[in-house]
Every structure is written in C-alpha cells, then in structure tokens.
Enzyme design. Sequence first.
Site, PDB file in Angstrom:
ATOM      1  N   LEU A   1       0.830  -1.208   0.000  1.00 18.97           N
ATOM      2  CA  LEU A   1       0.000   0.000   0.000  1.00 18.97           C
ATOM      3  C   LEU A   1       0.865   1.259   0.000  1.00 18.97           C
ATOM      4  CD1 LEU A   1      -2.998  -0.702   2.357  1.00 18.97           C
ATOM      5  CD2 LEU A   1      -2.922  -0.618  -0.124  1.00 18.97           C
TER       6      LEU A   1
ATOM      7  N   SER B   1       2.918   8.435   5.337  1.00 17.10           N
ATOM      8  CA  SER B   1       2.503   8.218   3.957  1.00 17.10           C
ATOM      9  C   SER B   1       1.812   6.877   3.817  1.00 17.10           C
ATOM     10  CB  SER B   1       3.735   8.255   3.049  1.00 17.10           C
ATOM     11  OG  SER B   1       3.406   7.912   1.733  1.00 17.10           O
ATOM     12  N   SER B   2       0.668   6.855   3.142  1.00 21.48           N
ATOM     13  CA  SER B   2      -0.079   5.627   2.869  1.00 21.48           C
ATOM     14  C   SER B   2      -0.436   4.939   4.185  1.00 21.48           C
ATOM     15  CB  SER B   2       0.713   4.724   1.933  1.00 21.48           C
ATOM     16  OG  SER B   2      -0.090   3.695   1.409  1.00 21.48           O
ATOM     17  N   SER B   3       0.118   3.781   4.477  1.00 17.64           N
ATOM     18  CA  SER B   3      -0.166   3.139   5.757  1.00 17.64           C
ATOM     19  C   SER B   3       0.180   4.071   6.918  1.00 17.64           C
ATOM     20  CB  SER B   3       0.620   1.835   5.873  1.00 17.64           C
ATOM     21  OG  SER B   3       0.444   1.241   7.134  1.00 17.64           O
TER      22      SER B   3
END
Length: 469
Positions: free
Chosen positions: A9, A150-152
């Site tokens: 992810l 970021s993301s996760s």
Amino acid sequence: MRVRRKLLLGMAMSLVAAGLVVPALRPAYAASLVQVTNFGNNPGGMQMHVYVPDSRPANPAIVVAMHGCGGSGPGFYSGSEFASLSDRYGFIVIYPTATQQAGFGNCFDVWSEAAKRRGGGSDPVSIMSMVQYAQQQYGGDPNRVYATGSSSGGMMTNHMLAVYPDVFKAGSAFMGVPYNCFANAADYPPWSSQCTGGNMNRTPQQWGDAVRQAYPGYSGPRPRAQLWHGTADTLVPYSLLQEAVDQWTNVFGLSQTPTRTDTPRSGWNRRQFADSSGTVQVEAYSIQGAGHSLPSGGMAAVAIEFFGLTSTPPPTTAPPPTTAPPPTTAPPPTTAPPPTTAPPPTTAPPPTTVPPPTTAPPPTGACRVAATINAWNNGLTGNFRITNTGSSAVNGWSLVFTLPGGQTITGGWNATYSPNSGQVTARNMSYNASIPVNGSVDIGFQATHTGNSGAPSSFALNGAACTIS
C-alpha cells in the site's frame, strides 16, 4: 531477489515533482539515525529509530514520521525530508517500523479492535511508548507532539489523532484514510476492502462519531488535521480524501464548505476550514494528476509549517568549532648538488611485438540491488534497495533496468523514471543523490501489468552492473 505476491500500500516518499526546492544539505556534524531497542511497552512488536538534531532547544518538539506498507523507519528517514527539516528547526523525529503482516507486510495496524481502543494494545501503544521515551530521554516537549506519514503511515496518522487527541497537537496525513475505515484485518486488502475498494461513503456525522467513540468522555481540544491526496491515486482512492475531510470537519463542528480555497503551488489545490476565531483546523490538498506517490518535494516543509515548527529555535547543543593547527615553519632551502655527467648512450634493444589488446570485461560489483515485487490483479509495486558496495561514496546516480514486457510505470517515489516501460532509467533526487560506502537508498514505483509481474533481471548503477540479492 524476492518476489512476493501481495499488495504494497505504498512506500513513503515520491519524487515525481522534480525540481521543487528541498531543504539544504545537513552540515558535516549533523546527528545520525539511532535505533532504540528498549523504549518501553511494545505490544505491536515495533522497532524504533530516532533522529535528534545536534542543535535544538531544551524541550524540542517531537514529530512521529511513519512509512508505508513494506517500508521501514530507516527507509523513511533516508527517503524523506523530515530529518533535514529537523536540522533546520530543531525538533526530534521518531521513525517507527511496523511489523504487522495482515497479508501485506510491515503495515501499521489500523484495523484491529485492540488498535482502535485507547490503551488497547498493538501499534498505537508501541508508538506512545516511543513518544514517552523521547520525552524522558531527550526532554521532548509534551505540548508539541505531532504525527505524519505516507499511505499506511498516513492512515496511522489519522488513527493516532483519534485515539490520543490529548497527546498529538496536529497531524499531516499523506494518502491516508479516515479513522475506523477498516472493519478488520480481512477488510485491509484493496481487492476485498470496503474502505479502499471505493465503496466507503458515510455521513460526516457517522465519521465524526467514530472519532468521538475512540476516546469516550474526552472533551478537550482536538488535534488539527492536514490531509493530502493525489487525484489520480487508484491504490487508495482519491474519494477517501473527502471522507477524511467530512470526518475531521465534523469533529471540529465545522461546515464541509471550506472557508478558503487557493492554489499555493501549481497543481496543489487547497481547501481550508477555519473556526470562528479564524484558526484553520482542517486543510486538504488535492494534488492534480498525482498517483499513489506522496509526499513529493517540498510537501514535508508545508507539513512542518502547519505544525508551527518553522521558527528556528535558539541552539542549546552544537558541535564545538575546530581549531586550525598552528602554521609550520618552512625548512631552510638546501643547496642543489653539482650536476653529474650523463652516461654515454646505449644501443636500444630490438623492438618487441606488442600483443593484441584484450577486451576489458564489463565493470561489475560496486553496487547491490535488492528487488521486491508486490503484485495483484493487473497492478504491482516495485521496491529496490540500492547499496553502495564500493570503496568510495557515490555522488549522483542513475539506475538502469529493463521492465518485463507488458509492465508500465504509472508513478514512482525517491527517483524519477524515464521512459515508463522497456529499458528504464531511474535518476536520483536532490536529497538522495549521495550514497555513502555501505549505505543504501530505497526507491520504488507503481505499475500496471498484462500478466507478467516479474522483476527486472539485471541492474546497472552509473554504467556498472550490480549484483542482485
């Protein structure tokens, strides 16, 4: 080379926006990243790394900076701008490394019931232990604790703001999702997720209630929220930015209509939501045309400014200046010896036949690349760790590799990529151009494929073939 069939992810930092201004290089005396092994209660089984700048106030602010799935704290340290900003503004940066699997690998737990309860366990409790360690060990200011990722890591940013509103003063979430978006671990994979599958559409009241239920009875101030998303993100859909806006504006009792809209940089569309005093409690950035590739250059500095940390503090700890050595006295000149008589010439030996030149073998081995491919359906992410195994630092680099047929890069991070298929050249960004001896940089990209999701079979760094691990 490892090829894993599972979704990543997103890695942390994208360098798609080449040419943006990034912080100055750190001075030669700058601090280094340090691993802390015994930082307290650690139910999430996490790793802690911390960056403490040499020049800082007596009670520095603390920023928790979190990577994307498949990443690591050291990787986010080397691939982002937060440490350079720390040198400039004197705040501590904590880089956690997640170890939760949930079918993916190294993702922050934002799905379990334990993680959703204040003090319930899992990763949030481990992160809180890191914050408390930094306060006790380095004098970190408990009134200036912030989260970003970021993301996760962006998902965990929103999560920590919800579960520990009395600890975190603000957060900046890149490509995240609203708090309590995932029902459980089985709901985490995008191909089966109601959250990232594009089917999530709750009312602002429902989203706000989820945050209020994370810490029942809490009536104190809430942390301010900054939200970032690329309009072309298909991995964590762009539509989730509005869901997060709905959540945090409801928490603050604000309208979902912004009080101000502008474009502070080309392609950065910003909406701000201020309270009756004019304080911006929520702001959302829509990055036009960007995929799952944030933050890019300059965005970390905007996050730090949102936290209120961009005033340079008076230093309390700085390296002592070095004293130049005293000049040495030049020795007295010596008298040249008298010239000698040249010997008589000798007869030159007969010429020998010069052997034909041999072809030099191609240069090899001053670099090593570890490649990880994570594939699903018709998409994949590639993550490459480039290690300098030579005897001198690399200053400026390009990595050449050939994508298998049918693969097309749609976005990348920590390098620029050209072209997007066939033989590709990945070039360094301004902040990761130098690779010290035995040092590494992490780069990556998102791509589509038509059935062949394999990894490149060879890599060359600055024209020299690399070994593959």
